[in-house]
Structures are given as structure tokens and as C-alpha cells.
Design a protein around this motif. Structure first.
Motif, PDB file in Angstrom:
ATOM      1  N   SER A  38      42.807  19.088  47.297  1.00 27.18           N
ATOM      2  CA  SER A  38      43.917  19.879  46.777  1.00 27.18           C
ATOM      3  C   SER A  38      45.049  19.793  47.773  1.00 27.18           C
ATOM      4  O   SER A  38      44.824  19.750  48.973  1.00 27.18           O
ATOM      5  N   ARG A  39      46.252  19.726  47.246  1.00 30.68           N
ATOM      6  CA  ARG A  39      47.398  19.783  48.171  1.00 30.68           C
ATOM      7  C   ARG A  39      47.483  21.173  48.790  1.00 30.68           C
ATOM      8  O   ARG A  39      48.008  21.344  49.873  1.00 30.68           O
ATOM      9  N   GLY A  40      46.991  22.158  48.060  1.00 32.22           N
ATOM     10  CA  GLY A  40      46.980  23.518  48.604  1.00 32.22           C
ATOM     11  C   GLY A  40      48.365  24.112  48.739  1.00 32.22           C
ATOM     12  O   GLY A  40      48.583  25.020  49.522  1.00 32.22           O
ATOM     13  N   ASP A  41      49.315  23.635  47.944  1.00 28.08           N
ATOM     14  CA  ASP A  41      50.666  24.162  48.099  1.00 28.08           C
ATOM     15  C   ASP A  41      51.045  25.151  46.998  1.00 28.08           C
ATOM     16  O   ASP A  41      52.151  25.648  46.965  1.00 28.08           O
ATOM     17  N   ALA A  42      50.113  25.432  46.089  1.00 30.85           N
ATOM     18  CA  ALA A  42      50.392  26.443  45.060  1.00 30.85           C
ATOM     19  C   ALA A  42      49.310  27.509  45.132  1.00 30.85           C
ATOM     20  O   ALA A  42      48.223  27.267  45.656  1.00 30.85           O
ATOM     21  N   LEU A  43      49.625  28.680  44.611  1.00 28.33           N
ATOM     22  CA  LEU A  43      48.649  29.764  44.676  1.00 28.33           C
ATOM     23  C   LEU A  43      47.439  29.442  43.815  1.00 28.33           C
ATOM     24  O   LEU A  43      46.322  29.863  44.092  1.00 28.33           O
ATOM     25  N   VAL A  44      47.660  28.662  42.762  1.00 28.43           N
ATOM     26  CA  VAL A  44      46.570  28.311  41.855  1.00 28.43           C
ATOM     27  C   VAL A  44      46.510  26.800  41.717  1.00 28.43           C
ATOM     28  O   VAL A  44      47.519  26.148  41.504  1.00 28.43           O
ATOM     29  N   ASP A  45      45.330  26.223  41.895  1.00 29.95           N
ATOM     30  CA  ASP A  45      45.131  24.802  41.658  1.00 29.95           C
ATOM     31  C   ASP A  45      43.858  24.658  40.837  1.00 29.95           C
ATOM     32  O   ASP A  45      42.754  24.765  41.363  1.00 29.95           O
ATOM     33  N   GLU A  46      44.033  24.430  39.549  1.00 26.99           N
ATOM     34  CA  GLU A  46      42.863  24.430  38.670  1.00 26.99           C
ATOM     35  C   GLU A  46      42.035  23.162  38.815  1.00 26.99           C
ATOM     36  O   GLU A  46      40.947  23.063  38.278  1.00 26.99           O
ATOM     37  N   GLY A  76      47.432  19.539  52.414  1.00 30.92           N
ATOM     38  CA  GLY A  76      48.807  19.348  51.970  1.00 30.92           C
ATOM     39  C   GLY A  76      49.135  17.899  51.650  1.00 30.92           C
ATOM     40  O   GLY A  76      50.293  17.515  51.669  1.00 30.92           O
TER      41      GLY A  76
ATOM     42  N   GLY C 228      46.542  26.292  50.946  1.00 34.27           N
ATOM     43  CA  GLY C 228      45.337  26.575  50.184  1.00 34.27           C
ATOM     44  C   GLY C 228      45.642  27.392  48.957  1.00 34.27           C
ATOM     45  O   GLY C 228      46.737  27.907  48.782  1.00 34.27           O
ATOM     46  N   SER C 229      44.643  27.506  48.106  1.00 33.76           N
ATOM     47  CA  SER C 229      44.850  28.197  46.850  1.00 33.76           C
ATOM     48  C   SER C 229      43.718  29.186  46.635  1.00 33.76           C
ATOM     49  O   SER C 229      42.746  29.204  47.375  1.00 33.76           O
ATOM     50  N   VAL C 230      43.872  30.021  45.636  1.00 30.57           N
ATOM     51  CA  VAL C 230      42.820  30.986  45.334  1.00 30.57           C
ATOM     52  C   VAL C 230      42.154  30.618  44.019  1.00 30.57           C
ATOM     53  O   VAL C 230      42.706  29.884  43.209  1.00 30.57           O
ATOM     54  N   LEU C 383      51.590  30.133  38.138  1.00 26.70           N
ATOM     55  CA  LEU C 383      51.166  30.169  39.535  1.00 26.70           C
ATOM     56  C   LEU C 383      50.908  28.774  40.082  1.00 26.70           C
ATOM     57  O   LEU C 383      50.612  28.613  41.255  1.00 26.70           O
ATOM     58  N   ILE C 385      53.161  26.541  40.217  1.00 26.92           N
ATOM     59  CA  ILE C 385      54.394  26.060  40.856  1.00 26.92           C
ATOM     60  C   ILE C 385      54.141  25.950  42.360  1.00 26.92           C
ATOM     61  O   ILE C 385      53.733  26.920  42.991  1.00 26.92           O
ATOM     62  N   PRO C 386      54.374  24.760  42.934  1.00 28.29           N
ATOM     63  CA  PRO C 386      54.144  24.629  44.381  1.00 28.29           C
ATOM     64  C   PRO C 386      55.049  25.568  45.166  1.00 28.29           C
ATOM     65  O   PRO C 386      56.195  25.790  44.794  1.00 28.29           O
ATOM     66  N   ARG C 387      54.522  26.123  46.245  1.00 30.91           N
ATOM     67  CA  ARG C 387      55.292  27.074  47.047  1.00 30.91           C
ATOM     68  C   ARG C 387      56.637  26.514  47.531  1.00 30.91           C
ATOM     69  O   ARG C 387      57.631  27.242  47.515  1.00 30.91           O
TER      70      ARG C 387
END
Lengths: 135, 188, 520
Positions: A38-46, A76, C228-230, C383, C385-387
């Protein structure tokens, strides 16, 4: 021992890649490394597997009887870079990826992760499409 | 919920927690500056002209009160900080309380924003936005290569143009659009 | 009488244009409630320039929709992602996320949404009933009383919002100073303008609010960006069953009863009533074993309390012109942008506007109930959308709003300067809301103080002349001294070492929670 790397996402195309990866690993007597980054740049990554789904994936891999490993880098970076890294590090014999169906226009707009992977990765790459009924 | 690394007392406490010894707190500067602001208010309030022979409370009174309050608050806060009290840094969904401060990101955003402000009247708001958007998003991505900036720039340009059309053409907000966009949308 | 006024308000609010703005408001509000890093205060601040082009009724209806919508959006993320955006949602996250993990996410979302609707509707009804009565009382309020009220709001806001009263005061001082800059209304004298002509009109509220909320937040997040993500818990399972409904309706009503009065009180806030509601439900429930593992009462009650307090906040705003939360302060600034001064006379001078606003709150609530449940999937997509794009976008809208005020690039430089101040305040743990309230309420307080003293010919005793102002000032004193006395009574716990240990404990808990929820 030789290594087969699979790029996995929780979609039909990822499932298809995993199935073929398992087949290839059996055929070659190789161990299997499943990469789900995951790039880990969004709050949600499905597309990032965790929780129950991750447990299910581990169970499924254990049932294959192969030596398996799941890697989930979050640094990232794009999937293409992460896959290239893993392939280089493990000296992979083969990389299996799932291809999404996309029109020429869609490709123009979005670019293509698969194309990036083909350019970045040094080992042979097997591209698998998802079964038509699930696509 | 709000606890973060600043909450750890640095000098006086003997708590068994990981701390950075001798770490200087920026809050001390903040408190001192607040007290200095108070002094400035107290001094400069004396320079406010009081019209006529008003024997009631004039325009100086409230500045004196605010100045006094600022001096007292700033001094007390500075004392508290010196004694090891740290305010808990703000928390948020996108904030990593354990991350070291990325001063480069702050600097890039500040510079990009000033450049953006100066460019608005030169190249128009949409293009100025696109440039700032690209600089900020690329920095936050953590990769500062020209190739990595292409997509943020295109996204920023799209956002800038759409917002400009909505606000200028539909809502009549005054915002320079730049030669090209103004020409292209002159029929609207 | 109030009923016919309210019906008139509905007639105004149900025009197609106003319905559209109500819809836009609740959609925007829910979106920003869901999105991390953006709250209703920031959104209303970013949209303040809309007051230059929109009718007052339309703009205020939209802002009210954003205000209510933000509450709904917050509960969605609390339940599905376990990321309570604000302290008032912590209780919802506690039980709601457990419910979602147990496969009852839909029921949790439903009880939160219906509870918010029930609480919002009852509380808005109370607002409509209380407001005219309160206005009748408030109409006799003198300038000295009004000054006392402002002092109470200052003290309450500074000592309640934020980690320590001293830091709240520090923030308040900054706001009061920013409010002083410019030309004095009563004497026409320039104050603290440093000879810069643009400053003689004062620093625009839009610029300050946008800088502190939007630019400061963007800079602060950028300095400590989380990677990271949740995990999103699927909202599967049935919507509410008969059993769920049976267990929810009493908590909804009790939550409303807790929330509304706290909202009405200066700086009562939404945090305390949600905690109280949770504690009450835990005590009264027939299923105590479920608490901590996903008890539906623990979602229904606090969520209702949260929404009811949001409506309660509008009571002092509309009847006295006293904002008790950051969003209310910025809505007050919107009123001022139209040359309307909220206060006891608001209901008589701007009756139709206020009643249309109250009516639109009912409509917005109903819209939220209808829209929110089916659209949960869409909100979760938001959610993704990349930060980097999210925060670059926030800066884009910050530039838009501030530049639109005067079309002067200097405003943007001031915006950045104040944004850096907001950044520093977040680092130091200075709450931002008191600064905004000080900026907006400071000039009002000063004007009333000086008018009162002008009438009394400089005799300070006028400030404590009426029972009203005496009571209010004593309350203010209590709010200021109360926390200090409490600490003195508790004694030992206040030593820095012990505070640090307490905080460290909290931090460990927080870390454990993070480990569970966040990726790497």
C-alpha cells in the motif's frame, strides 16, 4: 530454492494471479512470496489486505503445502516499485500479476501499473486476466 | 486522546519514559512572545490618541486590559513550561504523534504559498493554484522528482480551473483567471 | 405565536433554492465530517466568502446544514474506522466500532443516524420554543450585562476547550489582540495598525479563521504526516431489528436530555454530555456484559447527546449573540458579514431569517437521515483521496476564500503568517477555538463595556449593578478558579512528574489502540 512472487490485491484479478502463482510454484518446486503493498497515503486503502481477509489469505496459503510468505510493505511507494524490490531481493524466478481490463482511453488517463511493472522488474513476468464471468 | 510527545516533562521529572534529554521546548518561545506582545500592547496603547476631553473609558482601556492579561498569561505559562509542563500537541486522524517534525515540508509549503500569492495577479489564479498544489502534494508524497510532480500538477490544474469556472462564472467572485482561461471561457 | 412564526420559516425554507442550499450544506457537512483533518468550523470558515454572493437566508441555511452534517459524518467514521475525529465522538467509537467488528455495523450506523435525527429534531424544537422566551428575558439585558456575558463566554471557552486553562487564555489573548487591530469603532482612532493602510479596516475574520483552522492544520499535518491506512469494517448485517429499536429509544431520549442543556451553557460543549450519557446507559442497561463489546445503547445515547448539544449551541448564538463553539463563532461572523448583529434584538429585527434557519434545521435533519444510511459507501470512498491531494486542496480553498475578500495578495501573506501561528499553537497544545472566539467576541465586549461606562459616567460599579450581571460574573469567576481549586484539592496529582505519568499511561492506551487500527 527458487522463488515465485505474486502481486496480490483483493480483486478477481488478484485472485487469478494468486491461483496461477500457486500452480507455477508447485510446477517449479519453488517457494511462494505474496506481495500486497500500500502506498499508505490515504486514510482508507481497500486494496490492502488485513483483518479477517488477511487471516483467510494465510489459511489459504497454508493449505497449498508450499513454503509461503506474505509481505505487506507500506512505504509510500507504488506497487511496481515494491514488486521490483521484492523480486530483486529474493532473486525471483517468476513474477505473477493480475491484469485489469481497461479501454485504450482509460489507459491513457490512468497510466498502467502493469506497464510500470514490466519496465521495472528484471525477471520474467506472467500476466493473468481475471476469469471473464467475475470481471 | 491528546497526549503526545511534548507531554513528557523534560527537566524535572524522573519518569521512566523515553525522553530526549535537554530538549528545548518551542512553547517557551511562544509564551515569551505572548508576554512581549502584551508589553507591546501596554506601551503602544499609550500612543493611541484619545479624542476630546472624554472622562470615560476611551480607546486605550481595552488594549491595556488585553496587554495586561497577555503579560500575565505569557509569564505564568513560561514559568509552567520551565517547570516541565508541556502542552499536549494536537492530535488528528492524519497526524502521527510519534513522527519527527518534517520541517522541510513546512518550509516548502510556506514558500509555495507565498509564491502562489505573488503569482496570482501575474499568471492568474488557476495556474498559480496548480503550481502550489503540485509543490505541496509532491512534497507530502515524499518524493521530489519532476516525474512525481506531473500528476499533482495536472490534478491541481484541473481543480483550479473547475473551481475558477464555478466561482467566477456561476457565483461572480472576482478572481483573475489568466489570459488563456479568460479567453477560452469568454463565451460563458 | 412561535408556531406560526415557525410555519412561516418553513414556507421560506422550502423554496427550491433554499432546499438546494440545505441539501448542499448537509452533503458538504457530512463529507467534511467524514474526511480527516477537516471539521465543520474549517469548512464554514472556508465558505465564508459565499456570504459576498449569496442571499443571507441561503448562506446561513447552508452553514447550518454543514454544522449538522458534520456530526453525522463524524459518527460514520467512528463506527466504521474507529477514528473519532473529535472528542465528542470517542464514546460512539468505543461501542460502535466493536459492534461493526461483530458484524453489526449497519445496526450501529442506523442507531447513530436515527438517534441523531431524533435528538436533532427534539433539540431544534426546544430551540424554537426556548428562543422567543429567552429573547423576552434578554431584551431587558443592559450593556453591562452583555459585557458580563461576553466575559463568561471568554473564561468558559478558554478554560474548557483545550488541555489547560492557561493555554486557553493564551489563545484567547491572541484572538483579543487580533480583534483590536484596526480602527476603533467608537472613537475612530487607529490601533496597532503599524502604519499599514490595509490594516486600518482590521484583520478580516475570514482571513484569521481560515488561517488558524485551514492553513494551520495543513501545515501541522504536513509536519507530522501519518503513513499507513486504517481498516474499514464492512457495514454488513441487518439494519435495526425490533429488539435494537426497543433498546435504543430510551437512550436517544436520555442522550437528548443530557446534550441540549450542555450545548446551551457557555462552553458546555458536546464532550461532557456524551460521557455522561455513556455512563448512564452503562448503569441502566439490562445487558451490562455487552458494554465494551458493542452495546447498542452505548452508541445510541452518546450520539443523541452529541447532536442535541449541537442544537443547544444555537440557543445562546441566536438569542444573545454569544458563540460558545468555534463553528458558532464563525456563523456569527457570517451574520456580521451581512451587517446583522446577533443579539436579543435578532428575533425581532430578522425574525423571518431566524425562523427560516430553524426550519431548515428540521429539513436538514430529515435529509441527513434519508441520505446518510444509503450513502455510507460513498462516504467511505471519499476517504481514498490521498492525503497529499487532500491537504493541497485545503490550501487551494484557503487561498480562494482569502483572496476573494479584497483581491489583495497581501491578505494571502497575512494568511500564511497567521497559519504559521496556528501551526505553532497546535504544536504547543494551545487550543485554536478561543482565539477565534476572542477575535469575534472581543470587539463586541469592548463596545458594550465602553457604552456601559459612558452611560454611568465612568463609574465601574455599573458592571455589577444588576442581579443578572452579578450572577454571570460569579459564574465566570467559578469557571476560571474552579479548575485551579480542584487541582489544589486533589493536591498531589498535580506535580509535573505525576501528570507526566498519567499522560504516559494514556499514551500507552492510545498506542495500543493505534496498533490495533493503523497499518505499520
Amino acid at each position: 530454492m527458487s522463488v515465485v512472487v505474486v502481486g496480490y490485491v483483493p480483486h478477481p484479478r488478484g485472485r487469478a494471479a494468486l491461483e496461477h502463482g500457486v500452480l507455477e510454484a508447485h510446477r517449479r518446486g519453488a517457494s511462494l512470496v505474496v506481495v500486497n503493498s500500500s502506498r499508505g497515503d490515504a486514510l482508507v486503502d481497500e486494496e490492502f489486505v488485513r483483518g479477517d481477509r488477511l487471516r483467510a489469505l494465510h489459511d489459504e496459503l497454508a493449505a497449498t503445502g508450499l513454503t509461503t510468505e506474505v509481505r505487506q510493505p507500506v512505504r509510500g511507494r507504488d506497487a511496481a516499485e515494491e514488486l521490483a524490490d521484492v523480486c530483486r531481493e529474493t532473486g525471483a524466478e517468476l513474477l505473477v500479476i493480475g491484469l485489469r481490463k481497461r479501454s485504450a482511453v482509460g489507459k491513457l488517463l490512468m497510466g498502467s501499473a502493469a506497464q510500470r511493472i514490466l519496465l521495472d522488474v528484471d525477471c520474467p513476468v506472467l500476466g493473468v486476466k481475471s476469469p471473464p464471468r467475475e470481471a | 486522546m491528546n497526549e503526545a510527545e511534548e507531554s513528557v516533562a523534560a527537566e524535572t521529572s524522573a519518569t521512566p519514559v523515553a525522553q530526549r534529554p535537554g530538549r528545548f521546548s518551542g512553547e517557551l518561545v511562544g509564551a515569551v512572545l505572548l508576554a512581549a506582545l502584551g508589553v507591546y500592547l501596554l506601551v503602544d496603547a499609550g500612543a493611541i490618541a484619545v479624542p476630546g476631553s472624554s472622562n470615560t473609558v476611551g480607546p486605550r482601556f481595552f488594549p491595556y486590559a488585553v496587554g495586561g492579561l497577555s503579560v500575565a498569561t505569557g509569564a505564568l505559562l513560561a514559568l509552567r513550561v520551565l517547570r516541565g509542563d508541556r502542552g499536549p500537541a494536537d492530535d488528528g486522524e492524519d497526524v502521527d504523534p510519534d513522527a519527527p517534525t518534517d520541517w522541510r515540508a513546512v518550509a516548502v509549503i510556506a514558500v509555495a504559498f507565498v509564491a502562489h500569492a505573488l503569482l496570482i495577479n501575474v499568471v492568474g489564479w488557476p495556474l498559480a493554484v496548480a503550481l502550489m498544489f503540485a509543490a505541496v502534494a509532491t512534497t507530502l508524497q515524499g518524493r521530489l522528482t519532476p516525474a512525481a510532480a506531473v500528476r499533482p500538477f495536472l490534478v491541481g490544474l484541473t481543480v483550479g480551473c473547475v473551481v475558477w469556472i464555478v466561482f467566477v462564472k456561476a457565483l461572480n467572485v472576482a478572481l483573475p483567471g489568466g489570459v488563456v482561461l479568460e479567453f477560452l471561457t469568454s463565451w460563458l | 405565536m412561535a408556531i406560526s412564526d415557525l410555519l412561516g420559516g418553513f414556507a421560506d425554507a422550502i423554496t427550491p433554492v433554499n432546499l438546494l442550499f440545505a441539501l448542499l450544506g448537509v452533503l458538504l457537512g457530512t463529507a467534511v465530517g467524514v474526511l480527516p483533518g477537516i471539521g465543520p468550523a474549517m469548512t464554514v470558515a472556508l465558505l465564508l466568502p459565499a456570504t459576498y454572493v449569496l442571499e443571507p437566508t441561503s448562506a446561513l441555511i447552508m452553514f447550518a446544514g454543514i454544522y449538522y452534517g458534520g456530526m453525522y459524518g463524524g459518527s460514520t467514521t467512528s463506527i466504521l474506522l474507529n477514528t473519532p475525529g473529535e472528542s465528542a465522538s470517542i464514546m460512539t467509537a468505543l461501542e460502535g466500532n466493536k459492534m461493526a467488528k461483530a458484524g453489526r455495523g449497519s445496526a450501529a450506523l442506523a442507531t447513530a443516524a436515527i438517534g441523531s435525527f431524533v435528538a436533532g429534531t427534539i433539540a431544534t424544537l426546544l430551540l424554537a420554543l426556548v428562543a422567543p422566551t429567552l429573547v423576552e428575558v434578554a431584551i431587558g439585558v443592559t450593556t453591562a450585562d452583555y459585557f458580563a456575558l461576553a466575559v463568561l463566554a471568554f473564561v468558559a471557552v478558554a478554560s474548557v476547550l483545550g488541555s489547560s486553562p492557561l493555554r486557553g487564555l493564551a489563545s484567547l489573548c491572541l484572538g483579543l489582540y487580533l480583534g483590536l487591530v484596526g480602527t476603533d469603532v467608537l472613537s475612530g482612532q487607529e490601533r496597532f495598525t503599524l502604519g499599514i493602510p490595509q490594516l486600518s479596516d482590521g484583520i478580516d475574520v475570514v482571513v484569521v479563521a481560515v488561517a488558524l483552522f485551514a492553513v494551520g492544520e495543513a501545515l501541522y499535518v504536513a509536519s507530522r504526516l501519518r503513513k499507513g491506512s486504517v481498516q474499514v469494517i464492512d457495514h454488513k448485517g441487518s439494519w435495526m431489528t425490533r429488539e435494537d429499536l426497543r433498546r435504543s429509544w430510551k437512550p436517544w431520549l436520555r442522550g437528548t436530555a443530557f446534550g441540549f442543556p450542555f450545548g446551551v451553557m457557555p462552553a458546555g460543549g458536546a464532550e461532557i454530555p456524551t460521557f455522561l450519557s455513556y455512563a448512564t446507559e452503562k448503569k441502566l442497561t439490562k445487558h451490562p456484559e455487552e458494554f465494551g463489546h458493542g452495546a447498542i445503547e452505548g452508541v445510541a445515547g452518546p450520539e443523541a447527546a452529541n447532536n442535541a448539544s449541537a442544537a443547544g449551541v444555537l440557543v445562546p448564538l441566536l438569542t444573545l449573540g454569544i458563540p460558545t463553539s468555534a463553528t458558532a463563532a464563525i456563523i456569527l461572523a457570517a451574520f456580521q458579514g451581512y451587517g446583522i448583529q446577533p443579539g436579543p434584538t435578532l428575533l425581532t429585527t430578522e425574525g423571518p431569517l431566524v425562523w427560516a434557519l430553524i426550519a431548515s434545521l428540521f429539513i436538514g435533519n430529515a435529509m441527513l437521515l434519508v441520505l446518510n444510511l444509503p450513502l455510507v459507501g460513498l462516504w467511505v470512498k471519499l476517504l481514498k483521496i490521498p492525503r497529499p491531494y487532500l491537504y493541497a486542496g485545503i490550501l487551494t480553498f484557503a487561498s480562494l476564500g482569502s483572496f476573494a475578500v479584497n483581491a489583495d495578495p497581501l491578505d494571502l501573506v497575512i494568511l500564511l503568517g497567521l497559519g504559521l501561528l496556528g501551526f505553532a499553537m497546535r504544536r504547543f497544545g494551545w487550543p485554536v477555538a478561543p482565539a477565534v472566539i476572542g477575535l469575534i467576541l472581543g470587539p463586541i465586549a469592548e463596545t458594550n463595556l465602553r457604552r456601559a461606562l459612558a452611560i454611568s459616567d465612568g463609574d465601574l460599579s455599573v458592571l455589577v449593578d444588576s442581579w443578572f450581571s452579578r450572577v454571570v460574573l460569579i459564574l465566570a469567576l467559578l469557571a476560571l478558579v474552579g479548575p485551579v481549586v480542584l487541582r489544589a484539592v486533589r493536591g498531589r496529582r498535580a506535580t509535573p512528574a505525576e501528570l507526566a505519568r498519567d499522560q504516559e499511561e494514556d499514551r500507552e492506551v492510545q498506542k495500543a489502540a493505534n496498533r490495533e487500527g493503523w497499518g505499520s
